[in-house]
Design a protein around this motif. Sequence first.
Motif, PDB file in Angstrom:
ATOM      1  N   ASN A 179       6.774  -2.989   7.061  1.00  0.00           N
ATOM      2  CA  ASN A 179       7.283  -3.858   6.001  1.00  0.00           C
ATOM      3  C   ASN A 179       7.278  -3.129   4.679  1.00  0.00           C
ATOM      4  OD1 ASN A 179       7.357  -6.002   7.836  1.00  0.00           O
ATOM      5  ND2 ASN A 179       5.208  -6.449   7.479  1.00  0.00           N
ATOM      6  N   PRO A 180       8.406  -3.084   3.965  1.00  0.00           N
ATOM      7  CA  PRO A 180       8.428  -2.420   2.662  1.00  0.00           C
ATOM      8  C   PRO A 180       7.666  -3.243   1.627  1.00  0.00           C
ATOM      9  CG  PRO A 180      10.518  -3.489   3.081  1.00  0.00           C
ATOM     10  CD  PRO A 180       9.691  -3.630   4.333  1.00  0.00           C
ATOM     11  N   LEU A 181       7.181  -2.561   0.619  1.00  0.00           N
ATOM     12  CA  LEU A 181       6.556  -3.258  -0.496  1.00  0.00           C
ATOM     13  C   LEU A 181       7.625  -3.946  -1.321  1.00  0.00           C
ATOM     14  CD1 LEU A 181       4.046  -0.569  -1.793  1.00  0.00           C
ATOM     15  CD2 LEU A 181       3.503  -2.637  -0.522  1.00  0.00           C
TER      16      LEU A 181
ATOM     17  N   GLY B  79      -0.099  -3.462   8.162  1.00  0.00           N
ATOM     18  CA  GLY B  79       0.806  -4.447   7.586  1.00  0.00           C
ATOM     19  C   GLY B  79       1.952  -3.873   6.780  1.00  0.00           C
ATOM     20  N   GLY B  80       2.109  -2.555   6.750  1.00  0.00           N
ATOM     21  CA  GLY B  80       3.247  -1.952   6.066  1.00  0.00           C
ATOM     22  C   GLY B  80       2.891  -1.324   4.743  1.00  0.00           C
ATOM     23  N   GLY B  81       3.849  -0.644   4.195  1.00  0.00           N
ATOM     24  CA  GLY B  81       3.654   0.053   2.937  1.00  0.00           C
ATOM     25  C   GLY B  81       4.637   1.195   2.829  1.00  0.00           C
ATOM     26  N   GLN B  82       4.345   2.132   1.946  1.00  0.00           N
ATOM     27  CA  GLN B  82       5.251   3.248   1.688  1.00  0.00           C
ATOM     28  C   GLN B  82       4.522   4.569   1.819  1.00  0.00           C
ATOM     29  OE1 GLN B  82       6.671   2.544  -2.263  1.00  0.00           O
ATOM     30  NE2 GLN B  82       8.084   0.947  -1.623  1.00  0.00           N
TER      31      GLN B  82
ATOM     32  N   MET C 135       0.850  -1.160   0.000  1.00  0.00           N
ATOM     33  CA  MET C 135       0.000   0.000   0.000  1.00  0.00           C
ATOM     34  C   MET C 135       0.906   1.236   0.000  1.00  0.00           C
ATOM     35  SD  MET C 135      -3.021   1.059   2.747  1.00  0.00           S
ATOM     36  CE  MET C 135      -3.352  -0.653   3.025  1.00  0.00           C
ATOM     37  N   ILE C 136       0.516   2.245  -0.748  1.00  0.00           N
ATOM     38  CA  ILE C 136       1.271   3.486  -0.830  1.00  0.00           C
ATOM     39  C   ILE C 136       0.356   4.647  -0.467  1.00  0.00           C
ATOM     40  CG2 ILE C 136       2.546   5.058  -2.352  1.00  0.00           C
ATOM     41  CD1 ILE C 136       3.214   2.621  -4.087  1.00  0.00           C
ATOM     42  N   TYR C 137       0.851   5.510   0.406  1.00  0.00           N
ATOM     43  CA  TYR C 137       0.147   6.747   0.748  1.00  0.00           C
ATOM     44  C   TYR C 137       0.969   7.934   0.279  1.00  0.00           C
ATOM     45  CZ  TYR C 137      -3.911   5.188   3.280  1.00  0.00           C
ATOM     46  OH  TYR C 137      -5.128   4.659   3.587  1.00  0.00           O
ATOM     47  N   ASP C 138       0.306   8.870  -0.407  1.00  0.00           N
ATOM     48  CA  ASP C 138       0.946  10.099  -0.843  1.00  0.00           C
ATOM     49  C   ASP C 138       0.618  11.205   0.147  1.00  0.00           C
ATOM     50  OD1 ASP C 138       2.026   9.011  -3.179  1.00  0.00           O
ATOM     51  OD2 ASP C 138       0.186   9.380  -4.309  1.00  0.00           O
ATOM     52  N   VAL C 139       1.640  11.957   0.566  1.00  0.00           N
ATOM     53  CA  VAL C 139       1.478  13.099   1.464  1.00  0.00           C
ATOM     54  C   VAL C 139       1.856  14.342   0.676  1.00  0.00           C
ATOM     55  CG1 VAL C 139       2.329  14.235   3.559  1.00  0.00           C
ATOM     56  CG2 VAL C 139       1.974  11.763   3.544  1.00  0.00           C
ATOM     57  N   TYR C 140       0.989  15.355   0.711  1.00  0.00           N
ATOM     58  CA  TYR C 140       1.265  16.592  -0.015  1.00  0.00           C
ATOM     59  C   TYR C 140       0.512  17.751   0.607  1.00  0.00           C
ATOM     60  CZ  TYR C 140      -3.221  15.428  -2.145  1.00  0.00           C
ATOM     61  OH  TYR C 140      -4.539  15.098  -2.337  1.00  0.00           O
ATOM     62  N   GLN C 141       0.952  18.962   0.273  1.00  0.00           N
ATOM     63  CA  GLN C 141       0.320  20.154   0.814  1.00  0.00           C
ATOM     64  C   GLN C 141      -0.889  20.513  -0.038  1.00  0.00           C
ATOM     65  OE1 GLN C 141       2.909  23.536   1.298  1.00  0.00           O
ATOM     66  NE2 GLN C 141       1.626  24.335   2.938  1.00  0.00           N
TER      67      GLN C 141
ATOM     68  N   GLY D 199      -3.333  23.703   0.138  1.00  0.00           N
ATOM     69  CA  GLY D 199      -3.623  24.972   0.802  1.00  0.00           C
ATOM     70  C   GLY D 199      -2.767  25.109   2.043  1.00  0.00           C
ATOM     71  N   ASP D 200      -3.393  25.364   3.186  1.00  0.00           N
ATOM     72  CA  ASP D 200      -2.664  25.483   4.450  1.00  0.00           C
ATOM     73  C   ASP D 200      -2.478  24.139   5.148  1.00  0.00           C
ATOM     74  OD1 ASP D 200      -2.403  28.222   4.187  1.00  0.00           O
ATOM     75  OD2 ASP D 200      -4.247  28.641   5.303  1.00  0.00           O
ATOM     76  N   ASP D 201      -3.140  23.105   4.665  1.00  0.00           N
ATOM     77  CA  ASP D 201      -3.097  21.776   5.287  1.00  0.00           C
ATOM     78  C   ASP D 201      -2.151  20.843   4.547  1.00  0.00           C
ATOM     79  OD1 ASP D 201      -5.135  22.389   7.179  1.00  0.00           O
ATOM     80  OD2 ASP D 201      -6.650  22.004   5.649  1.00  0.00           O
ATOM     81  N   TRP D 202      -1.768  19.793   5.247  1.00  0.00           N
ATOM     82  CA  TRP D 202      -1.053  18.682   4.646  1.00  0.00           C
ATOM     83  C   TRP D 202      -1.995  17.493   4.679  1.00  0.00           C
ATOM     84  CZ3 TRP D 202       3.721  18.374   2.362  1.00  0.00           C
ATOM     85  CH2 TRP D 202       4.480  19.554   2.393  1.00  0.00           C
ATOM     86  N   VAL D 203      -2.101  16.772   3.563  1.00  0.00           N
ATOM     87  CA  VAL D 203      -3.031  15.654   3.485  1.00  0.00           C
ATOM     88  C   VAL D 203      -2.298  14.381   3.076  1.00  0.00           C
ATOM     89  CG1 VAL D 203      -4.998  17.142   2.956  1.00  0.00           C
ATOM     90  CG2 VAL D 203      -3.677  16.165   1.087  1.00  0.00           C
ATOM     91  N   ALA D 204      -2.922  13.262   3.395  1.00  0.00           N
ATOM     92  CA  ALA D 204      -2.412  11.961   2.963  1.00  0.00           C
ATOM     93  C   ALA D 204      -3.582  11.179   2.393  1.00  0.00           C
ATOM     94  CB  ALA D 204      -1.794  11.201   4.135  1.00  0.00           C
ATOM     95  N   LYS D 205      -3.324  10.515   1.292  1.00  0.00           N
ATOM     96  CA  LYS D 205      -4.350   9.652   0.722  1.00  0.00           C
ATOM     97  C   LYS D 205      -3.685   8.462   0.050  1.00  0.00           C
ATOM     98  CE  LYS D 205      -4.996  11.798  -3.783  1.00  0.00           C
ATOM     99  NZ  LYS D 205      -5.961  12.367  -4.702  1.00  0.00           N
ATOM    100  N   ARG D 206      -4.421   7.395  -0.019  1.00  0.00           N
ATOM    101  CA  ARG D 206      -3.916   6.191  -0.668  1.00  0.00           C
ATOM    102  C   ARG D 206      -3.685   6.496  -2.136  1.00  0.00           C
ATOM    103  NH1 ARG D 206      -6.586   0.209  -0.072  1.00  0.00           N
ATOM    104  NH2 ARG D 206      -4.983  -0.875  -1.246  1.00  0.00           N
ATOM    105  N   ALA D 207      -2.550   6.089  -2.663  1.00  0.00           N
ATOM    106  CA  ALA D 207      -2.224   6.342  -4.068  1.00  0.00           C
ATOM    107  C   ALA D 207      -3.329   5.789  -4.959  1.00  0.00           C
ATOM    108  CB  ALA D 207      -0.883   5.711  -4.422  1.00  0.00           C
TER     109      ALA D 207
END
Length: 69
Positions: free
Chosen positions: A65-67, A44-47, A1-7, A9-17
């Motif tokens: 655990n890495p993918l 269970g791990g991811g990136q 599973m991969i989650y992307d974190v990005y800005q 506006g004024d917030d930082w968000v994370a969502k599943r790729a």
Amino acid sequence: MIYDVYQDGDDWVAKRAGSSLVSIVAASREDAIARAEAFLARSGGGQVRVLAADAATEPTRIPGNPLAS
């Protein structure tokens, strides 16, 4: 599973790729990363990929655990 974190506006968000739904909204980059890492560790791990403002990707953070590559 991969989650992307990005800005966003004024917030930082994370969502599943690949998803259109935001899973985490945080006030800081560090908090968004920590919360995404904690979620992945329980799942269970991811990136975690941190996307910079210019759309470049910072080095991938791998909690738990890495993918398989």
